[in-house]
Design an enzyme around this catalytic site. Structure first.
Site, mmCIF file in Angstrom:
data_model
loop_
_atom_site.group_PDB
_atom_site.id
_atom_site.type_symbol
_atom_site.label_atom_id
_atom_site.label_comp_id
_atom_site.label_asym_id
_atom_site.label_seq_id
_atom_site.Cartn_x
_atom_site.Cartn_y
_atom_site.Cartn_z
ATOM 1 N N GLN A 1 116.555 -89.628 -2.036
ATOM 2 C CA GLN A 1 116.767 -89.792 -3.470
ATOM 3 C C GLN A 1 118.001 -89.049 -3.944
ATOM 4 O O GLN A 1 118.404 -89.203 -5.096
ATOM 5 C CB GLN A 1 115.556 -89.256 -4.242
ATOM 6 C CG GLN A 1 114.266 -90.006 -4.024
ATOM 7 C CD GLN A 1 113.087 -89.314 -4.683
ATOM 8 O OE1 GLN A 1 112.172 -88.877 -4.006
ATOM 9 N NE2 GLN A 1 113.092 -89.191 -6.002
ATOM 10 N N ALA B 1 113.231 -87.490 -12.384
ATOM 11 C CA ALA B 1 113.012 -87.133 -13.788
ATOM 12 C C ALA B 1 112.924 -88.357 -14.696
ATOM 13 O O ALA B 1 113.112 -88.252 -15.905
ATOM 14 C CB ALA B 1 114.115 -86.189 -14.289
ATOM 15 N N GLU C 1 107.753 -91.973 -14.513
ATOM 16 C CA GLU C 1 106.724 -90.951 -14.335
ATOM 17 C C GLU C 1 105.596 -90.972 -15.370
ATOM 18 O O GLU C 1 104.434 -90.748 -15.013
ATOM 19 C CB GLU C 1 107.381 -89.566 -14.336
ATOM 20 C CG GLU C 1 108.258 -89.316 -13.135
ATOM 21 C CD GLU C 1 109.042 -88.021 -13.270
ATOM 22 O OE1 GLU C 1 108.764 -87.089 -12.506
ATOM 23 O OE2 GLU C 1 109.933 -87.944 -14.142
ATOM 24 N N ARG D 1 108.422 -77.340 -15.941
ATOM 25 C CA ARG D 1 108.001 -78.594 -16.576
ATOM 26 C C ARG D 1 106.496 -78.597 -16.815
ATOM 27 O O ARG D 1 106.036 -79.173 -17.808
ATOM 28 C CB ARG D 1 108.424 -79.804 -15.741
ATOM 29 C CG ARG D 1 108.144 -81.125 -16.444
ATOM 30 C CD ARG D 1 108.721 -82.318 -15.707
ATOM 31 N NE ARG D 1 110.110 -82.585 -15.981
ATOM 32 C CZ ARG D 1 110.554 -83.394 -16.940
ATOM 33 N NH1 ARG D 1 109.690 -83.991 -17.755
ATOM 34 N NH2 ARG D 1 111.835 -83.607 -17.111
#
Length: 769
Positions: free
Chosen positions: A208, A522, A724, A321
């Protein structure tokens, strides 16, 4: 040339277009790393790993491996010419190959290159290694007792939570533990390294984060970044597990390619992949809170302790987070949130879809359910009462103003359209007449912040070429892992040029084309890379427009790109015709594009800032059934309403919502990682680690994109990220299971159900009532 007629621009975006590799996926024609035609002389690579959780290597005899027929090279840490380090945060705390001190069971010690994969795998088993075992830390409780951290604890605070709790009419405290989760991507970790001239290296990797992998490989080879090129056409799934974890295997392949001068390839076996790569972080959550008679939270003291493993990896931003999402959708007037990042002698945990957000949301959703049980209220009513919104109720615990909350509209719409209140009554009636099978129903929301919380990562680049025949080459820094990023960016480019989608050639991500890229993570891939590509397109269109205006003596505002045609006042040309004319006039038809996310900042010292550009919202109703004699559970029905803004591609987004929910349900109900007392992972294959299959998808699975959705920020075509956030909609499943268990002892406090809610855990929870 023809006369221009009146035309209306046909949108290519906001349309349901098939994934660019959909046919290739199902026919097997899509090429992954292991499918690339093998170069002449290719060597196959495998590694040997430690069999203790903590200790020192006293003796490592690899002579039998070196003598094994077909083995060409063996390397250890001594053969790394540069830095023996894979740490993504440049903390120098995790080695490519162990240099002597072992920190987890499965840590790579050496690697072998052989003429075949079978030879390499057989050879590594011939190593003779003596360990001196040392005391290890395997769990959160031990790490907390010994104050063993991979990063310093962090605290957010707003108001005076202790005083608010003390003055509240009601008080509760409790603990919740959430388990880990393996990424279980269909394509395992894989990389191919091909030596180039002057010691340069070409890497094909399932990663990624090509730019980070480029840097780490170069660092290991003692080269500059420009000596290494990384290319990624696609991954067979990633979910965060190939953000940092792919680097080690590419580095090992590159080191052996350097040593032998021959191409090398490594592909991990599923068992070894699960044993030696990081997972989702386990969390221990403890809370104390105060609330009023209506269930509105007045003060909260929350402690989050994460099992990070043996090195820092991305644990600090993941835990940050988790803190950012510990409020989920709810206003907390007085709150203290403390985070502990625990170092343990286990594989270093890493990014996983949600990046800490799911664990933080699990904390507050458990708290809401506990309040409702304490006051004997419908949890939906408690959720609505605590939502952000209203005078002075729009500031998060990290002091960011919530300006785009749509849940006051979205949640009631979902509840009404799916008859939540009547179904809840029906669940109560069913449970009253069913002694063994019990049902539960829950509606939970999601508010998920979009942007990298590490501010400098919020940047993207793109490269667009228009060839003289009008065809277009598109490249950008995002990577495709099945999520549909490439087709979305191609739609944006086709729409901007107003050409057909089949004129856009999607090309592999390559560090030699677009440098210094951020990870595709993200949920920001489409947001950032589409904007960067649009920037490049606009530069080329500006040149074409200026050329046409000068060539035909018309003002620039009289030139319009519509449906493959460029209208120049009263004249029209095909896009390809104008491009050829511009080429002949020596107009540049290539451009780079760049985007940096605006408005975001965060000061960790004060725990204040705006870490997110905007929030994505959604809600889900899950209805479940449990067998109180066996602990088995199943999801009977799911209804989801999700805000994707003005979706770039509704078909792709619906697939992400459905898949994210199922993956979240797997984390919360069945996916259990278990280590024995020596620290060895015992659930390292499909035979022992259960992931959701088609039979686990509810028969009634109703998913809708919220029609009024539109991003209030000027994102690409006012869309919202969707990678997500849907995973956390599955918290409704865990909540519903807990409601089903609670029906066995009405009037008591909420059952203490940890996750995953396996049959064993459900039975233990029932027995504790």
């Amino acid at each position: 040339m023809s006369r221009a007629g009146s035309g209306k621009q046909t949108p290519v975006v906001h349309s349901s277009v098939a994934h660019d590799s959909a046919i290739g996926h199902v026919t097997g024609e899509a090429v992954y790393v292991d499918d690339i035609l093998e170069p002449a002389g290719l060597l196959h690579v495998y590694f040997g790993a430690s069999s203790c959780a903590r200790g020192k290597v006293r003796r490592m005899d690899l002579s039998r491996i070196e003598a094994f027929p077909g083995v060409v090279a063996v390397i250890t840490s001594k053969d790394v010419p540069g830095k023996n380090d894979i740490s993504p945060m440049h903390t120098l705390d995790e080695e490519i190959l162990c240099s002597g001190e072992i920190h987890f069971h499965g840590q790579p010690l050496f690697a072998v290159a052989a003429e075949s994969r079978e030879i390499a795998r057989r050879a590594v088993k011939l190593a003779e290694i003596d360990f001196e075992e040392m005391p290890s830390i395997l769990g959160i409780d031990e790490a907390m007792e010994q104050q063993s951290w991979v990063a310093e604890p962090h605290e957010m605070k707003r108001g005076d939570p202790h005083e608010a709790i003390a003055n509240s009419a009601h008080h509760l405290s409790g603990e919740l533990r959430t388990g880990s989760q393996d990424h279980f991507y269909l394509e395992g970790q894989a990389a191919m390294a091909i030596p180039q001239e002057k010691g340069d290296m070409l890497i094909y990797s399932s990663t990624q984060h090509p730019s980070e992998l480029q840097h780490l490989v170069a660092q290991a080879l003692d080269k500059a970044d420009n000596a290494v090129t990384v290319e990624v056409r696609r991954m067979g799934g990633a979910f965060g597990g190939k953000e940092t974890q792919a680097a080690q295997w590419a580095m090992i392949a590159a080191l052996l390619a350097r040593q032998t001068g021959r191409p090398t390839k490594i592909r991990l076996d599923r068992d070894d992949d699960m044993i030696s790569t990081g997972k989702r972080h386990d969390f221990r959550i403890r809370y104390e809170l105060g609330f009023d008679d209506e269930g509105m939270i007045e003060g909260l003291d929350l402690e989050l302790a994460a099992l990070c493993g043996m090195s820092a990896d991305l644990s600090a931003p993941i835990c940050d987070r988790a803190m950012f999402h510990s409020d989920n959708a709810y206003y907390l007037p007085h709150a203290r949130i403390r985070s502990y990042r625990c170092r343990t002698n286990t594989v270093s945990n890493t990014a996983f879809r949600g990046f800490g957000g799911p664990q933080g949301m699990m904390a507050i959703e458990r708290i809401i359910d506990a309040i409702a049980a304490h006051l004997d209220l419908d949890p939906f009513a408690v959720r609505m009462a605590n939502l952000y919104g209203g005078e002075g109720r729009d500031i998060t615990p990290y002091h960011m103003k919530v300006e785009d909350n749509v849940l006051h509209d979205l949640m009631p719409e979902l509840a009404e359209s799916c008859d939540y209140h009547q179904r809840r009554k029906a669940v109560f009636a069913f449970n009253a007449g069913s002694p063994v099978i019990k049902r539960g129903i829950a509606l939970t929301p999601v508010k998920f912040g979009i942007s990298f919380t590490t501010t400098f990562l919020n940047q993207a680049g793109a490269l667009v070429h228009v060839y003289k025949d009008g065809s277009i080459h598109l490249n950008h820094g995002g990577t495709e892992m099945g999520q549909g990023l490439f087709i979305k960016v191609a739609q944006v480019v086709a729409d901007a040029f107003q050409v057909k989608l089949d004129q856009i050639r999607i090309t592999a991500t390559n560090t030699g084309k677009v440098p210094n890229t951020s990870a595709t993570a993200a949920s920001a891939g489409s947001d950032m890379n589409s904007m960067a590509a649009l920037d490049a397109v606009n530069k080329i269109k500006k040149r074409l427009t200026a050329f046409a205006a000068g060539e035909y003596g018309v003002p620039e505002d009289a030139i319009h790109f519509i449906d493959g045609t460029v209208h120049i006042a009263e004249l029209s040309k095909t896009f390809a015709e104008l491009v050829m004319e511009a080429y002949l006039a020596r107009v540049s038809l290539s451009a780079t594009g760049f985007y940096r996310t605006p408005k975001i900042w965060y000061d960790r010292e004060t725990a204040r800032g705006r870490p997110f550009l905007y929030f994505a919202y959604g809600a889900a109703i899950s209805e479940v059934e449990i067998d109180t004699l066996t602990g088995e559970n199943r999801i009977r029905r799911v209804d989801i309403l999700h805000d994707a803004g003005r979706s770039l591609n509704p078909a792709i987004d619906l697939g992400q919502i459905e898949g994210g929910f199922v993956q979240g349900a797997g984390w919360l109900t069945m996916e259990e990682l278990w280590r024995d007392d020596s620290g060895a992972l015992q659930t390292h294959a499909p035979s022992t680690y259960k992931i959701p299959v088609s039979a686990d998808v509810p028969a009634a699975f109703n998913v809708r994109i919220w029609e009024p959705g539109e991003n209030h920020e000027p994102t690409i075509h006012r869309s919202k990220a969707v990678g997500e956030p849907p995973l956390m909609l599955a918290i409704s499943v865990h909540s519903a299971i807990n409601q089903a268990i609670a029906s066995l002892a009405p009037g008591r406090s909420l059952p203490k159900l940890d996750s995953p809610a396996t049959p064993e855990r459900i039975l233990m929870c029932i027995q504790s009532l």
